[in-house]
Design an enzyme around this catalytic site. Sequence first.
Site, PDB file in Angstrom:
ATOM      1  N   GLY A  93      36.400  45.986  38.239  1.00 42.21           N
ATOM      2  CA  GLY A  93      36.455  44.480  38.234  1.00 42.21           C
ATOM      3  C   GLY A  93      37.949  44.269  37.538  1.00 42.21           C
ATOM      4  O   GLY A  93      38.373  44.969  36.543  1.00 42.21           O
ATOM      5  N   CYS A  94      38.573  42.902  37.418  1.00 43.99           N
ATOM      6  CA  CYS A  94      39.927  42.475  36.879  1.00 43.99           C
ATOM      7  C   CYS A  94      39.717  42.518  35.292  1.00 43.99           C
ATOM      8  O   CYS A  94      40.555  43.133  34.453  1.00 43.99           O
ATOM      9  CB  CYS A  94      40.414  41.450  37.701  1.00 43.99           C
ATOM     10  SG  CYS A  94      39.304  39.826  37.714  1.00 43.99           S
TER      11      CYS A  94
END
Length: 928
Positions: free
Chosen positions: A706-707
Amino acid sequence: MLSTRAATLPSRVTVARKAVVVAAQRQPALTAVRRRDNLSVRSIQSVAQTDRDTITRLLYSLGTKREVERHLRIFSSSSHPSQPAKFAVIKIGGAVLDDLDELALSLSFLYRVGLYPVVLHGAGPQMNDILESEGVKPEYIDGIRVTDAKTLQIARRVFLEENLKLVGALEKLGTRARPITSGVFTATALDPSKYGLVGKITRVDKRPLEASIRAGALPILCSLAESNDGQILNVNADVAAGELAKELEPMKTVFLNEKGGLFHGVTGEKLDVINLDEEYDQLMKEPWVKYGTKLKLREFKELLDVLPRSSSVAVISASNLQRELFTDSGAGTLIRRGYKLLKYQTLESIGKDRFRQIICERDEAIRSGKESVAGVLSALENAKQGEWTIYADEPLDAVAIVSHPEGKIPVLTKILASRSGVLNGVLDNVWNALKKDHKQLVWTASISPLAAPSPSAVPHAAQGEEMIDRSWHFDRAEGSFTRSGRSLFWYGINDVSDVEKVVRGLEGSGRVERAYLPVGLAKASLGSGVGLNGTRGFATLAPSAGMPCGTRGYATHAPAPTLAPSTEPKRVALIGARGYTGQALTSLLNTHPYLSLTHVSSRVLEGYPLEGYTKAPISHTNLSVEDVERMEKEGEVDAWVMALPNGVCKPFVDAVERGSKGKQGEGSVVVDLSADYRFEQGWTYGLPELYGRPLIRASKRISNPGCYATSTQLLIAPLLPYLSPPAWPTVFGVSGYSGAGTITQPATESSDGRPATLPKVTPASLGGSVRPYSLTDHIHEREAGWHLSRLLSAPSSTPASGEPSTLPMQVAFIPSVAPFFSGILSTLSFPLSTSKLGASDIASLYAAYYTGERLVRVQKAVPALDDVQGQHGWVVGGVQVHSGRERVVVVGGLDNLLKGAATQCLQNLNLALGYDEYAGIHVDEEVA
């Protein structure tokens, strides 16, 4: 060595040189504002420093950042206020002066990064033109111009004119230069009856040169001398440059010519490097070495025989001057004395006292008190005969100790080099020799700058010794992992699953210190430069099998052949192309040299052409689970990218699994951008900078991080050795509204009749404010803690990509969304277990941990939105330690659509498909 050099990058060099012109254009304005009474000296220095930083960054386009910075550091350290002319003597041939603009730009580059070469020029072609126009035929005897009174008169006029032209061209670029046409060389007549007014230099006065450099100006000389009674004498420019170098003892003596090097008289190929101690006698016997070539080689040898071993001569064109000086591969012909490499198997043969001094001066473990000299010597003396070998050159500028008991995997126990050993490629030559002897090798090195003592603690003799770059180890390893501030490296162990067994055996026998396992191979990573790019070989020998073109190592000790990255074209299918991440990945694949996007699936956009992809016309389809299974079975694609919302992609992954069972050959790679498989057994977590490139290369199922989780883990990982449980780190993250996802505007409401992708959250809905959300239990909080636990002391049985049996690591994470489109800024508050770390220590820790990582940038300032938007990498900076030193605050940032999603996906695709990790990722370029 007659090797094909790496192709130059004229476009990048041109861009970089334009920066000199831009900096020069600032000069008049700077000069004008100097006259203002209220402008401080600090402001002027700030502008100059900005120009210097700009030029330095642009030098990175010529080679790797670490190459440039290492050479800059070494060259800069050669300058001292008492002896400022130690960097380089550059002799410019008269033919080079005809391309004055190119020459001035190259010299200005050096000036802009704070380097001051002593420049000496000839003017032979210009003199010949004038002499012939006046009916005087130039006369030479033994290559020396016969100089009568008229010829000397013309020579003085031409030298002065050419000198002033060069000075003027430099000043026009804002580079201060001082013409010095007399007062440096004293000479006697060489042979008046034979050569006329030609001088033999007897004395060099370096004071005018040093005064010029101290005044901030490049000294520009011509090759005229005066006798003791004031008679002007002509001197060959090459001879004058040699005498100047003997007096100044520079690190480099550079001869600029229009050809760009020395060339083989039969094949016409450029000579890459000449090691005189090894090759001179043989070269002089070659039938093609005659006339001017033989004279130059003789002059170079006579010069280098009296200069320090660290000095070298380069023959190069003006346009490639920076590449020769600031990259390991160079561009012209490098001439150095060189040394024969030797092997020792007893301390008596190398000299016990001599060896003791080397390890005292250079060994970090001994200087820091972790090991003793007596212990090192005792271990060697008590080992059985033939169980270890010391590899070294004659003066011990580079030394490597390899322990190799019969039937055991060899261990490199020490690798030590002096500054000249690093600069002149001796370190790489020693490495090539030991690699030729050992097909497998394991070694360790510190990656923590905190382990190094302060300068005051280092013996005087050791100060100034060149420490081996940490990236040097990563470049030469096929794999590595890091724990507690140290890294263990290896090559020749082809199966990653064997590494743990090997390391356990080495630890059990005491051949490497304990502390590396259990780690689950958490930091396993492929070296970024396997193949040993950056060394030069012999001039007289052909390239050995497996030696990369353009390298600077001994040809007789070439590295073993290594597997080159694939260039085979492959096909990608993208499921979920409607969202922002799918659009970003489409743009990246559009410029990828080997990957082609062949299928894009979107239920909403079915039938509409794909925008932003120009390699081939593609329309969106709505692939069903059955379509995916059939395509996988029939081998229509090589990789699948799932860019779908959380909880949606499992049926498609299952379809790929079923299809792969019914096909011949290997199944396709799957990269999932959702959170569905980030905690799943059998899937590899694809964060290459932390958890292992070998694992990704060997995997067919990769979960893209995930970012927020990517930035959080990159922030925390270097600080884990200083964690203070049960006080856990806290991260506050702010993301652009693109991170909230998209909605689709129906075609009936769209202006062009095509369904439009719109953000779920808009700046208007935020009212220009920042909105916190998911204040507890955000999915990225669990993700970051879960995977960071693998970098702590998890049980050794834990799979590298699987679930740890315990979850010791916790992260408190609070996200917010802001009214800008893309970008994430994450602020970490980390409790420290020690009060001994200052902000500079922490910053150095990050720099060391991420050495060699092309998508990580460590900076001093707090990262701003401009530092991350449209950038492929992650940036960290703004380190501040609390006054009580119980916690540190650090800021990291990335673009959530790029390094937080699409760029990282492409890294994982490249690794899994056998490409270079950064193929299609233009690291130094902003994304429009």
